[in-house]
Design an enzyme around this catalytic site. Structure first.
Site, PDB file in Angstrom:
ATOM      1  N   HIS A  91      -7.092  -0.394   0.225  1.00 41.10           N
ATOM      2  CA  HIS A  91      -6.246  -1.537   0.557  1.00 41.10           C
ATOM      3  C   HIS A  91      -7.069  -2.759   0.982  1.00 41.10           C
ATOM      4  CE1 HIS A  91      -2.692   0.879   0.085  1.00 41.10           C
ATOM      5  NE2 HIS A  91      -3.110   1.736   0.994  1.00 41.10           N
ATOM      6  N   HIS A 114      -3.383   8.091  -7.664  1.00 41.28           N
ATOM      7  CA  HIS A 114      -2.665   7.502  -6.538  1.00 41.28           C
ATOM      8  C   HIS A 114      -3.352   6.239  -6.031  1.00 41.28           C
ATOM      9  CE1 HIS A 114       0.198   7.373  -3.270  1.00 41.28           C
ATOM     10  NE2 HIS A 114      -0.818   6.992  -2.507  1.00 41.28           N
TER      11      HIS A 114
END
Length: 295
Positions: free
Chosen positions: A245, A218
């Site tokens: 991120h 993921h």
């Protein structure tokens, strides 16, 4: 349902002319459009959020990963809420929906950003190295001590087939000890057993895993989605340790700031698998896992 806001959002994906790029249109906020571009990133707390004129669109990375994997350059995503629906926590529902809608070639050249030299980033115990490679290759390592996720590593050449097989089904996850912390911060309000894997020190406490190493898959999926913010496909080998991120975003900023590390190519960037016809009537072997997922 938005996993962080807990708000219901209706979403519609529309075709767009060549050269338009990927745009999110908030129909509940005066049809303000936010581009899936680096300059429109407004937050990276647990998800990638885009913003413009005080209008934001959050948790865009799963949808963008499916868009990138399918080689789609131009589309409009209409939403009547602030967060892209989480669906089952993976990119697979979006991949299947886009495949069912169909993809049309447009009469325009496609630019590809190709790495020509090495670029490295180090932020504490987080590390990323980008180097030349004829395609997109990920070497991704995560490390979550204190829970069953632990240290996991994935090495994968990313193309349409490998994304659909190895990354798209992988769902978002969190540690049980972080759930209350997130909710106190106003995040994770829409999390449930239907869209998130929760781990304690023994294993997943709320669902069966689709892969033994589903968490690292993921994270790699998130990376593909974040790379979309460059505005063009990218060729390179990306080695990432304890990424997320923020690190993905900093890589893109460094690429923009260091044009001597890459060059533009003009072409199709269609690996052999991408020339295969899309046939939504032939779902992959694990498709029954998605039965009952929100569509």
């Amino acid at each position: 349902m938005g996993i962080h806001t807990g708000k219901q959002t209706n979403l519609r994906i529309l075709p767009a002319p060549a050269g338009s790029g990927v745009r999110f249109r908030r129909t509940d906020a005066g049809s303000v459009e936010v581009r899936a571009e680096l300059k429109d990133v407004s937050s990276l707390e647990l998800a990638t959020t885009l913003g413009r004129d005080d209008v934001t669109v959050s948790t865009v990375e799963h949808l963008l990963a499916a868009v990138y994997a399918l080689g789609i350059d131009n589309l409009v995503v209409e939403m009547d809420g602030p967060e892209v629906p989480i669906l089952d926590g993976s990119a697979m529902p979006y991949l299947l929906l886009l495949q069912a809608a169909g993809i049309r070639r447009q009469n325009a050249d496609r630019r590809i950003l190709a790495m020509t030299s090495v670029l490295e980033l180090k932020r504490g115990d987080k590390w990323l190295r980008a180097s030349p490679y004829p395609g997109l290759r990920l070497d991704y390592t995560i490390d979550f001590p204190g829970c069953a996720v632990g240290r996991q590593r994935l090495q994968l050449e990313v193309d349409r087939a490998s994304f659909e097989r190895d990354l798209a089904p992988a769902r978002t996850f969190c540690r049980q000890v972080d759930v209350e912390k997130m909710q106190r911060a106003g995040l994770g309000l829409g999390g449930s057993v239907d869209n998130c894997i929760v781990f304690d020190d023994r294993g997943a406490v709320n669902t069966d895993l689709r892969f033994a190493d589903e968490p690292v898959r993921h994270k790699a999926l998130d990376a593909v989605g974040d790379l979309t913010l460059l505005g063009a496909p990218i060729w390179g080998h990306f080695e990432v340790v304890r990424g997320g991120h923020q690190l993905h975003y900093e890589l893109l900023k460094e690429l923009v700031a260091n044009p001597q590390c890459w060059t533009w190519m003009v072409g199709e960037e269609l690996p052999p698998q991408a020339d295969l016809p899309l046939d939504p009537k032939q779902p992959p072997a694990w498709a029954p896992v998605l039965a009952g997922s929100p569509q």
